[in-house]
Design an enzyme around this catalytic site. Structure first.
Site, PDB file in Angstrom:
ATOM      1  N   ASP A 255      -4.451  68.620  -0.906  1.00 36.47           N
ATOM      2  CA  ASP A 255      -4.755  68.474   0.495  1.00 36.47           C
ATOM      3  C   ASP A 255      -3.065  66.964   1.157  1.00 36.47           C
TER       4      ASP A 255
ATOM      5  N   CYS B  92     -16.522  92.603   8.737  1.00 33.47           N
ATOM      6  CA  CYS B  92     -17.311  91.510   9.439  1.00 33.47           C
ATOM      7  C   CYS B  92     -16.327  90.555  10.615  1.00 33.47           C
TER       8      CYS B  92
ATOM      9  N   CYS C  76     -16.808  85.825  12.886  1.00 34.35           N
ATOM     10  CA  CYS C  76     -15.498  84.791  12.570  1.00 34.35           C
ATOM     11  C   CYS C  76     -15.019  84.252  14.426  1.00 34.35           C
TER      12      CYS C  76
ATOM     13  N   CYS D 273     -15.643  81.739  17.628  1.00 35.46           N
ATOM     14  CA  CYS D 273     -14.636  80.388  17.851  1.00 35.46           C
ATOM     15  C   CYS D 273     -14.985  79.822  19.044  1.00 35.46           C
TER      16      CYS D 273
ATOM     17  N   CYS E  18      -7.267  75.336  18.223  1.00 34.56           N
ATOM     18  CA  CYS E  18      -8.521  74.487  17.278  1.00 34.56           C
ATOM     19  C   CYS E  18      -9.516  73.252  17.289  1.00 34.56           C
TER      20      CYS E  18
ATOM     21  N   CYS F 114     -14.490  70.890  12.594  1.00 37.39           N
ATOM     22  CA  CYS F 114     -15.177  71.426  13.242  1.00 37.39           C
ATOM     23  C   CYS F 114     -15.803  72.630  12.196  1.00 37.39           C
TER      24      CYS F 114
ATOM     25  N   CYS G  77     -16.317  78.391  12.742  1.00 35.40           N
ATOM     26  CA  CYS G  77     -16.048  79.748  11.785  1.00 35.40           C
ATOM     27  C   CYS G  77     -16.527  79.889  10.377  1.00 35.40           C
TER      28      CYS G  77
ATOM     29  N   CYS H 110     -20.140  82.715   9.007  1.00 32.57           N
ATOM     30  CA  CYS H 110     -19.829  82.949   8.255  1.00 32.57           C
ATOM     31  C   CYS H 110     -21.275  83.812   7.040  1.00 32.57           C
TER      32      CYS H 110
HETATM   33  C1  B12 Z   1      -2.384  72.245   8.384  1.00 32.43           C
HETATM   34  C2  B12 Z   1      -3.944  72.362   7.946  1.00 32.43           C
HETATM   35  C3  B12 Z   1      -4.743  72.146   9.020  1.00 32.43           C
HETATM   36  C4  B12 Z   1      -4.697  72.967  10.674  1.00 32.43           C
HETATM   37  C5  B12 Z   1      -4.252  74.266  10.468  1.00 32.43           C
HETATM   38  C6  B12 Z   1      -4.944  75.197   9.989  1.00 32.43           C
HETATM   39  C7  B12 Z   1      -4.506  76.575   9.695  1.00 32.43           C
HETATM   40  N1  B12 Z   1      -4.618  77.818   9.556  1.00 32.43           N
HETATM   41  O1  B12 Z   1      -3.158  77.104   9.788  1.00 32.43           O
HETATM   42  C8  B12 Z   1      -6.012  72.209  10.869  1.00 32.43           C
HETATM   43  C9  B12 Z   1      -5.611  70.985  11.469  1.00 32.43           C
HETATM   44  C10 B12 Z   1      -6.451  73.330  12.122  1.00 32.43           C
HETATM   45  C11 B12 Z   1      -7.162  72.991  10.261  1.00 32.43           C
HETATM   46  C12 B12 Z   1      -8.525  72.975  10.553  1.00 32.43           C
HETATM   47  C13 B12 Z   1      -9.099  72.783   9.277  1.00 32.43           C
HETATM   48  N2  B12 Z   1      -8.744  73.191   7.740  1.00 32.43           N
HETATM   49 CO1  B12 Z   1      -7.557  72.869   7.242  1.00 32.43          CO
HETATM   50  N3  B12 Z   1      -5.091  72.310   6.043  1.00 32.43           N
HETATM   51  C14 B12 Z   1      -4.577  71.987   7.142  1.00 32.43           C
HETATM   52  C15 B12 Z   1      -3.156  71.974   5.353  1.00 32.43           C
HETATM   53  C16 B12 Z   1      -3.335  70.939   5.362  1.00 32.43           C
HETATM   54  C17 B12 Z   1      -2.300  72.948   5.325  1.00 32.43           C
HETATM   55  C18 B12 Z   1      -2.331  74.362   5.540  1.00 32.43           C
HETATM   56  C19 B12 Z   1      -0.937  75.409   6.305  1.00 32.43           C
HETATM   57  O2  B12 Z   1      -0.368  75.200   4.624  1.00 32.43           O
HETATM   58  N4  B12 Z   1      -1.221  75.994   6.602  1.00 32.43           N
HETATM   59  C20 B12 Z   1       0.299  77.105   6.592  1.00 32.43           C
HETATM   60  C21 B12 Z   1      -0.097  78.465   6.468  1.00 32.43           C
HETATM   61  C22 B12 Z   1       1.039  78.954   5.775  1.00 32.43           C
HETATM   62  O3  B12 Z   1      -1.156  78.634   5.502  1.00 32.43           O
HETATM   63  P1  B12 Z   1      -2.436  78.205   4.970  1.00 32.43           P
HETATM   64  O4  B12 Z   1      -3.223  78.135   6.075  1.00 32.43           O
HETATM   65  O5  B12 Z   1      -3.221  78.374   4.116  1.00 32.43           O
HETATM   66  O6  B12 Z   1      -2.253  80.738   5.665  1.00 32.43           O
HETATM   67  C23 B12 Z   1      -2.070  81.163   4.792  1.00 32.43           C
HETATM   68  C24 B12 Z   1      -3.343  82.141   5.483  1.00 32.43           C
HETATM   69  O7  B12 Z   1      -3.825  82.543   6.553  1.00 32.43           O
HETATM   70  C25 B12 Z   1      -3.379  83.240   4.953  1.00 32.43           C
HETATM   71  N5  B12 Z   1      -2.337  84.587   5.799  1.00 32.43           N
HETATM   72  C26 B12 Z   1      -1.773  85.308   6.548  1.00 32.43           C
HETATM   73  N6  B12 Z   1      -1.589  85.758   7.293  1.00 32.43           N
HETATM   74  C27 B12 Z   1      -2.624  86.985   7.199  1.00 32.43           C
HETATM   75  C28 B12 Z   1      -3.436  88.190   7.653  1.00 32.43           C
HETATM   76  C29 B12 Z   1      -4.718  88.270   6.807  1.00 32.43           C
HETATM   77  C30 B12 Z   1      -5.154  89.240   7.467  1.00 32.43           C
HETATM   78  C31 B12 Z   1      -5.306  87.299   6.208  1.00 32.43           C
HETATM   79  C32 B12 Z   1      -6.846  87.728   5.550  1.00 32.43           C
HETATM   80  C33 B12 Z   1      -4.991  85.731   5.633  1.00 32.43           C
HETATM   81  C34 B12 Z   1      -3.649  85.755   5.813  1.00 32.43           C
HETATM   82  O8  B12 Z   1      -1.600  83.570   4.060  1.00 32.43           O
HETATM   83  C35 B12 Z   1      -1.092  82.225   4.551  1.00 32.43           C
HETATM   84  C36 B12 Z   1      -0.530  81.895   3.095  1.00 32.43           C
HETATM   85  O9  B12 Z   1      -1.421  81.336   2.169  1.00 32.43           O
HETATM   86  C37 B12 Z   1      -4.228  72.550   4.237  1.00 32.43           C
HETATM   87  C38 B12 Z   1      -4.273  71.843   2.902  1.00 32.43           C
HETATM   88  C39 B12 Z   1      -2.746  72.571   2.125  1.00 32.43           C
HETATM   89  N7  B12 Z   1      -1.758  71.627   1.748  1.00 32.43           N
HETATM   90  O10 B12 Z   1      -2.191  73.474   1.927  1.00 32.43           O
HETATM   91  C40 B12 Z   1      -5.344  72.220   4.454  1.00 32.43           C
HETATM   92  C41 B12 Z   1      -6.612  73.013   4.519  1.00 32.43           C
HETATM   93  C42 B12 Z   1      -5.883  74.747   5.082  1.00 32.43           C
HETATM   94  N8  B12 Z   1      -7.703  72.998   5.516  1.00 32.43           N
HETATM   95  C43 B12 Z   1      -9.147  72.798   4.937  1.00 32.43           C
HETATM   96  C44 B12 Z   1      -9.792  73.137   5.475  1.00 32.43           C
HETATM   97  C45 B12 Z   1     -10.808  72.372   4.938  1.00 32.43           C
HETATM   98  C46 B12 Z   1     -10.039  72.708   6.708  1.00 32.43           C
HETATM   99  C47 B12 Z   1     -11.361  73.094   8.122  1.00 32.43           C
HETATM  100  C48 B12 Z   1     -12.191  73.730   7.351  1.00 32.43           C
HETATM  101  C49 B12 Z   1     -11.490  71.376   8.283  1.00 32.43           C
HETATM  102  C50 B12 Z   1     -12.721  71.090   9.316  1.00 32.43           C
HETATM  103  N9  B12 Z   1     -14.073  71.533   8.955  1.00 32.43           N
HETATM  104  O11 B12 Z   1     -12.472  71.070  10.356  1.00 32.43           O
HETATM  105  C51 B12 Z   1     -10.604  73.526   9.633  1.00 32.43           C
HETATM  106  C52 B12 Z   1     -10.640  75.626   9.573  1.00 32.43           C
HETATM  107  C53 B12 Z   1      -9.584  75.324  10.587  1.00 32.43           C
HETATM  108  C54 B12 Z   1      -9.195  77.383   9.803  1.00 32.43           C
HETATM  109  N10 B12 Z   1     -10.587  78.399  10.405  1.00 32.43           N
HETATM  110  O12 B12 Z   1      -8.366  77.152   9.140  1.00 32.43           O
HETATM  111  C55 B12 Z   1      -9.114  73.253   3.475  1.00 32.43           C
HETATM  112  C56 B12 Z   1      -9.343  75.047   3.492  1.00 32.43           C
HETATM  113  C57 B12 Z   1     -10.395  75.678   1.742  1.00 32.43           C
HETATM  114  C58 B12 Z   1     -11.111  76.250   2.215  1.00 32.43           C
HETATM  115  N11 B12 Z   1     -11.934  76.748   1.195  1.00 32.43           N
HETATM  116  O13 B12 Z   1      -9.803  77.706   2.696  1.00 32.43           O
HETATM  117  C59 B12 Z   1      -6.982  72.874   3.054  1.00 32.43           C
HETATM  118  C60 B12 Z   1      -6.922  73.779   2.005  1.00 32.43           C
HETATM  119  C61 B12 Z   1      -7.939  71.839   2.787  1.00 32.43           C
HETATM  120  C62 B12 Z   1      -8.123  71.350   1.039  1.00 32.43           C
HETATM  121  N12 B12 Z   1      -7.095  70.693   0.055  1.00 32.43           N
HETATM  122  O14 B12 Z   1      -8.684  71.867   1.026  1.00 32.43           O
HETATM  123  N13 B12 Z   1      -6.200  72.837   8.790  1.00 32.43           N
HETATM  124  S1  SF4 Z   2     -14.576  84.800   7.361  1.00 29.35           S
HETATM  125 FE1  SF4 Z   2     -16.946  85.025   7.179  1.00 29.35          FE
HETATM  126  S2  SF4 Z   2     -16.955  85.319   9.254  1.00 29.35           S
HETATM  127 FE2  SF4 Z   2     -15.310  85.934   9.129  1.00 29.35          FE
HETATM  128  S3  SF4 Z   2     -15.075  88.123   9.103  1.00 29.35           S
HETATM  129 FE3  SF4 Z   2     -15.131  87.331   6.689  1.00 29.35          FE
HETATM  130  S4  SF4 Z   2     -17.016  87.257   6.013  1.00 29.35           S
HETATM  131 FE4  SF4 Z   2     -17.055  87.416   8.682  1.00 29.35          FE
HETATM  132  S1  SF4 Z   3     -12.263  75.338  12.804  1.00 22.83           S
HETATM  133 FE1  SF4 Z   3     -13.972  75.665  15.217  1.00 22.83          FE
HETATM  134  S2  SF4 Z   3     -11.793  76.033  16.510  1.00 22.83           S
HETATM  135 FE2  SF4 Z   3     -10.787  76.461  14.531  1.00 22.83          FE
HETATM  136  S3  SF4 Z   3     -10.971  78.428  14.218  1.00 22.83           S
HETATM  137 FE3  SF4 Z   3     -12.589  77.879  13.788  1.00 22.83          FE
HETATM  138  S4  SF4 Z   3     -14.379  78.273  15.063  1.00 22.83           S
HETATM  139 FE4  SF4 Z   3     -12.150  78.351  15.521  1.00 22.83          FE
END
Ligand code: B12
Ligand code: SF4
Ligand code: SF4
Length: 311
Positions: free
Chosen positions: A81, A139, A142, A146, A162, A188, A191, A195
């Site tokens: 992270d 499904c 999520c 949201c 978000c 938050c 989502c 699930c």
């Molecule tokens: C920036 C960040 C955030 C930002 C942006 C999130 C985002 N979705 O990008 C914010 C602050 C919003 C955030 C929120 C959360 N985060 Co966060 N975050 C990060 C961080 C620091 C970087 C993520 C990143 O690089 N994003 C940029 C893109 C390129 O990378 P990615 O998110 O992994 O995206 C991949 C997917 O999008 C996928 N993809 C791309 N196209 C497509 C298309 C399809 C169809 C699919 C299925 C996938 C897909 O490929 C991408 C590259 O691998 C990581 C830690 C890290 N160093 O990686 C934690 C991390 C992702 N976060 C984490 C967590 C726990 C959360 C939260 C649940 C916390 C909470 N309860 O509030 C929320 C969840 C929100 C969500 N639905 O994602 C965990 C996820 C664990 C897991 N089981 O997945 C991480 C990995 C931290 C950790 N080390 O554990 N986060």
């Molecule tokens: S992540 Fe969970 S809630 Fe979202 S589409 Fe997949 S199974 Fe359904």
């Molecule tokens: S963490 Fe909350 S606001 Fe962010 S994508 Fe998931 S449901 Fe939406």
């Protein structure tokens, strides 16, 4: 956004962390967390991953892996992270899970309640895992659930919408998303809560103490400070020092306690009860705060609560 995008070359090349890197060992640290007492007035909801310092837990375990590798003459470093690596992609390639439509990584039969940490090493280890196939199918729960419509396409989160990001972002909390915040104060989980794989796992867990729970108990995972929910009025009543002392392990922009107050005021505007003299006084005090941002959020909360009170 910044994070891994600040320097994408570095965040996608393990060789920048350990020269001549050959392997990444990825660990998923499960967390449980508790549901907040949402019905209780003045209670702020804390996302499950941040109720305990799970990143500290995973780093502690990875340190044992590093110790073994270094003792055998290899170079090894922990990343968790810290924006040096796109953690989910490492975990996906290691065969830990699939990318859900909410962009979380999910483990088959376990779901997404885990954080990720890795060890990057120049040891040429044999890859044992195969990539996991999509488990979402048709499904879309999520996406539908949201509160801000932040999941704009399957797998793509608009982080600027978000709530998890908005609670950590600098400046004013956007008016458009204040109502949607509900009583959240940090993170938050919406989502993930809706699930089906997460729900099915929780049901199975209720029935049995899992192997992993027994293991985490043995490793002392529960032996630390836990914040399950917060008293929102108490946040307004506390000094900056007290707030940083209590919540310092959370990501708070610029380490400024005013952001905890800002978040508490939005949450109180949504769920507070103005008939409580304590709550009323706390908001009135913030309406006289020297900080313009806090004054504005306090006025917003008071105005919203007054309207509900009148009607
Ligand atoms: C920036 C960040 C955030 C930002 C942006 C999130 C985002 N979705 O990008 C914010 C602050 C919003 C955030 C929120 C959360 N985060 Co966060 N975050 C990060 C961080 C620091 C970087 C993520 C990143 O690089 N994003 C940029 C893109 C390129 O990378 P990615 O998110 O992994 O995206 C991949 C997917 O999008 C996928 N993809 C791309 N196209 C497509 C298309 C399809 C169809 C699919 C299925 C996938 C897909 O490929 C991408 C590259 O691998 C990581 C830690 C890290 N160093 O990686 C934690 C991390 C992702 N976060 C984490 C967590 C726990 C959360 C939260 C649940 C916390 C909470 N309860 O509030 C929320 C969840 C929100 C969500 N639905 O994602 C965990 C996820 C664990 C897991 N089981 O997945 C991480 C990995 C931290 C950790 N080390 O554990 N986060
Ligand atoms: S992540 Fe969970 S809630 Fe979202 S589409 Fe997949 S199974 Fe359904
Ligand atoms: S963490 Fe909350 S606001 Fe962010 S994508 Fe998931 S449901 Fe939406």
């Amino acid at each position: 956004m910044q994070f891994t995008y600040r320097n994408p070359e570095r965040s996608t090349d393990a060789g920048c962390i350990v020269p001549n890197a050959k392997s990444i060992i990825v660990v998923a640290q499960a967390y449980k967390g508790e549901d907040c007492k949402a019905s209780q007035a003045g209670v702020g909801k804390v996302a499950k991953y941040s109720q305990q310092d799970n990143y500290r837990l995973v780093r502690g375990k990875l340190a044992l892996v590093v110790e073994v590798l270094v003792a055998n003459g290899w170079n090894a470093k922990i990343v968790c992270d810290d924006n040096a690596l796109v953690d989910r992609e490492a975990a996906y390639r290691a065969g830990i899970g699939w990318y859900g439509k909410n962009s979380m990584l999910l483990i088959p039969r376990r779901g997404s309640w885990f954080v990720i940490g890795s060890v990057i090493t120049d040891a040429p280890l044999v890859a044992a895992s195969q990539q996991v196939k999509d488990g979402c199918g048709k499904c879309t729960r999520c996406i539908d659930a949201c509160p801000t419509g932040a999941i704009i396409r399957p797998g793509v989160v608009d982080a600027n919408r978000c709530l998890a990001w908005l609670l950590q972002a600098k400046g004013s909390f956007p008016l458009a998303y204040r109502d949607a915040l509900g009583n959240r104060i940090y993170g938050c989980d919406e989502c993930q809560e809706v699930c089906p794989p997460n729900r099915a796992f929780a049901m199975r867990e209720q029935r049995s103490t899992s192997q992993s729970e027994a293991l985490s108990n043995a490793l002392g995972d529960d032996d630390q400070d836990t914040i399950t929910w917060v008293d929102l009025v108490e946040i307004l009543e506390s000094s900056d020092e007290e707030l940083l002392d209590r919540f310092g392990r959370w990501y708070i922009p610029g380490r400024q306690a005013r952001y905890l107050r800002r978040n508490a005021l939005v949450a109180l505007g949504n769920i507070g009860d103005l008939t409580s003299p304590r709550l009323r006084q706390a908001i009135l005090n913030e309406m006289a705060n020297n900080d313009e941002m806090i004054r504005e959020h306090a006025c917003w909360a008071f105005d919203k609560l007054s309207r509900t009170w009148d009607s």
